[in-house]
Design a protein around this motif. Sequence first.
Motif, PDB file in Angstrom:
ATOM      1  N   ILE A 241       0.782  -0.994  -0.250  1.00 54.03           N
ATOM      2  CA  ILE A 241      -0.144   0.164  -0.661  1.00 54.03           C
ATOM      3  C   ILE A 241       0.522   1.414   0.437  1.00 54.03           C
ATOM      4  O   ILE A 241       1.259   1.975  -0.351  1.00 54.03           O
ATOM      5  N   GLY A 242       2.177   1.786   0.559  1.00 51.34           N
ATOM      6  CA  GLY A 242       2.730   2.365   1.023  1.00 51.34           C
ATOM      7  C   GLY A 242       3.620   2.412  -0.472  1.00 51.34           C
ATOM      8  O   GLY A 242       3.313   3.738  -0.905  1.00 51.34           O
ATOM      9  N   SER A 245       0.085   4.291  -2.579  1.00 56.73           N
ATOM     10  CA  SER A 245       0.129   5.558  -2.109  1.00 56.73           C
ATOM     11  C   SER A 245       1.253   6.792  -2.672  1.00 56.73           C
ATOM     12  O   SER A 245       0.600   7.439  -3.324  1.00 56.73           O
ATOM     13  N   ARG A 248       1.066   7.622  -6.247  1.00 56.85           N
ATOM     14  CA  ARG A 248       0.004   8.354  -6.365  1.00 56.85           C
ATOM     15  C   ARG A 248       0.411   9.811  -5.755  1.00 56.85           C
ATOM     16  O   ARG A 248      -1.009  10.753  -6.208  1.00 56.85           O
ATOM     17  N   ARG A 249       1.000   9.963  -4.754  1.00 55.70           N
ATOM     18  CA  ARG A 249       1.813  11.241  -4.620  1.00 55.70           C
ATOM     19  C   ARG A 249       1.881  12.233  -5.709  1.00 55.70           C
ATOM     20  O   ARG A 249       2.879  12.111  -6.554  1.00 55.70           O
ATOM     21  N   ARG A 250       2.222  13.264  -4.929  1.00 52.47           N
ATOM     22  CA  ARG A 250       2.931  13.884  -6.021  1.00 52.47           C
ATOM     23  C   ARG A 250       4.334  14.254  -6.174  1.00 52.47           C
ATOM     24  O   ARG A 250       4.836  14.257  -4.601  1.00 52.47           O
TER      25      ARG A 250
ATOM     26  N   GLU B 102      -1.275  22.473  -1.129  1.00 55.83           N
ATOM     27  CA  GLU B 102      -0.823  21.767  -0.609  1.00 55.83           C
ATOM     28  C   GLU B 102      -0.074  22.018   0.545  1.00 55.83           C
ATOM     29  O   GLU B 102       0.069  22.840   0.935  1.00 55.83           O
ATOM     30  N   PHE B 142      -7.032  15.414  -2.504  1.00 57.80           N
ATOM     31  CA  PHE B 142      -5.918  14.264  -2.535  1.00 57.80           C
ATOM     32  C   PHE B 142      -6.220  14.845  -0.886  1.00 57.80           C
ATOM     33  O   PHE B 142      -5.446  15.521  -0.283  1.00 57.80           O
ATOM     34  N   ARG B 144      -4.195  12.487   2.475  1.00 56.85           N
ATOM     35  CA  ARG B 144      -3.241  11.392   3.175  1.00 56.85           C
ATOM     36  C   ARG B 144      -3.303  11.420   4.451  1.00 56.85           C
ATOM     37  O   ARG B 144      -2.805  12.269   4.315  1.00 56.85           O
ATOM     38  N   ASP B 146      -1.197   8.835   7.709  1.00 56.73           N
ATOM     39  CA  ASP B 146      -0.641   8.030   8.150  1.00 56.73           C
ATOM     40  C   ASP B 146      -0.406   8.387   9.165  1.00 56.73           C
ATOM     41  O   ASP B 146      -0.488   9.140   9.948  1.00 56.73           O
ATOM     42  N   PHE B 182      -3.967   3.917   7.849  1.00 51.58           N
ATOM     43  CA  PHE B 182      -3.896   4.763   7.117  1.00 51.58           C
ATOM     44  C   PHE B 182      -5.002   5.050   7.036  1.00 51.58           C
ATOM     45  O   PHE B 182      -5.704   4.562   6.463  1.00 51.58           O
ATOM     46  N   GLU B 184      -6.647   7.195   2.871  1.00 47.91           N
ATOM     47  CA  GLU B 184      -6.519   7.585   1.517  1.00 47.91           C
ATOM     48  C   GLU B 184      -7.507   8.384   0.969  1.00 47.91           C
ATOM     49  O   GLU B 184      -8.238   7.642   0.738  1.00 47.91           O
ATOM     50  N   ILE B 226      -3.189  18.125  -1.204  1.00 45.24           N
ATOM     51  CA  ILE B 226      -3.110  18.251  -2.238  1.00 45.24           C
ATOM     52  C   ILE B 226      -4.602  19.096  -2.829  1.00 45.24           C
ATOM     53  O   ILE B 226      -5.815  18.318  -2.862  1.00 45.24           O
TER      54      ILE B 226
END
Lengths: 250, 257
Positions: A241-242, A245, A248-250, B102, B142, B144, B146, B182, B184, B226
């Motif tokens: 999953i890490g 993710s 998918r991040r910028r 962001e 977006f 996320r 954790d 987490f 997301e 973001i």
Amino acid sequence: MNPLYRFLIAGAAFGAASSGAHAGLSELYVAAGSSNHSYIEYEKDSQRDADSDSYGQFFPKGSDFTSNWAWETDAMVSLGGQGAYSKSVSTLGTDSSGFAYTSTVDFGADLGSSGIRSTSSAAHHFDAQMMFDSDTEIEFFYRVDFEPSDTSFQYAFAVISGLRGTPTQGLDAGDSSSSGYYMGGYRAVAPAGEWIYLEAQIFGETDTDYGNPVQYSGSYTLTTIVRVVPAPGGLGVLAGIGLLSARRRR
Amino acid sequence: MKNFRVFGALVLPVLLASGAAFGGGPQNLFEFGIGTGSWIDVVDGGFVDESYRDDGVYRELDSLFGLGDSGSFIHNTGVEFNGQSALSTNDASYMYDESGFEAHSVQHAAFRLGSGHNSGAENQTQIYGLMVFDVDTTVDIFVRVDYSGVSGGTLGSYFEINGVEDAPITGFEIEDPSGAGFYEIAMRVEVLAGDAFELYVEGYIGLDAEEYGEANAMVDLSTSVIVSVVPAPGGAGLLAGFGLLAARRRRGAGVSR
């Protein structure tokens, strides 16, 4: 679904299968199914197509807990210039380390000639009950991908209950005119000798009562994975999953 | 003159395109804030050792045209006294321009508090954004988060959005998980012209020795947000810039936090 994502999920599931082979799963029951239905009215005629399939299995103590299912259901109709289809593809794999379930539906509709009702729907469900011999740390992961629709109704959720110290869960998606995804995962303790329940559903329906005419195509996917954390330090699913993710991040 | 013609040939289509894409006057509003704070209060008998630190950025702008900013800040707060100790760290960064904003936050806390004493500590992050567009605008969101588990304290993450049409998820929270995890969320949503799109995210870590007795924990919580304006179809480059522009133009009237 993105092929890379499928690859990561498959890898995580495989990792779960291989790394937790001697984990403390005591009893397991799984049930999953999908159903598709399409119906068209046109003047005095109508056409209907429906398909459904389901699986269920109980694994008592001493089982190897291993099974793999893959199935498809679909429904398609065409009448008087209208048409609708939906196709569901589902997989479910279990072993002593846990299980992974994924279901995707693709559907499209071109329905509605004023005053006439036509519908198309697809529904997937998955239920699991599990028990462990001793207090066992498990990982729970879920993900829902959805696409927008102004003329259909969709919802999805994945809820696990009975774990000790899980965070508040309220992440379910309702009627959507948006596209996107949501996912979550966490590690928690399953108390020995207690049943842990998981329920996951995804549903989509197009009905000319919602809007007339309806022209829509899209897809949605539900994935949920439960796995025992191998001792020590099971990083399988969460590591996957890490990666996901991070991608998918910028 | 020749240069002017070239310039005109380049600029005119852009102006026309922008007029078509964002017709009407540019009335936008933009607010953005990120703040962090940590507080530690170690008590032992009649002795109190307290430490407090906070930092933050807040912007309220009528127009984002040509504007943008980025920055980061870190602060550490620590107290140690007679066997008790608490260390709290906030690391935050942010960026905004016409394309959106962001913000990222990492919170870390390590506590060894209590033993019959009323000691406590908190670590908090708040992220806030507001945008009003003068035309219907598509926005990508977006989020996320954790988190590590927590025992003998409070760990929470709260997320909320307002002002979007038919978003499948408008809020979510976690509270006191015992294990790591987490969540997301990524969505593409429509914000109607004149509506105030708001996003608020909060992360909280807290330990209270009075409530929990002896409180020992090491806790981590990271948050990323973001929000980006989706450029109009076919309008690459400059149009994306104008999208940013539109993002900044808010209608001030009737907008409140």
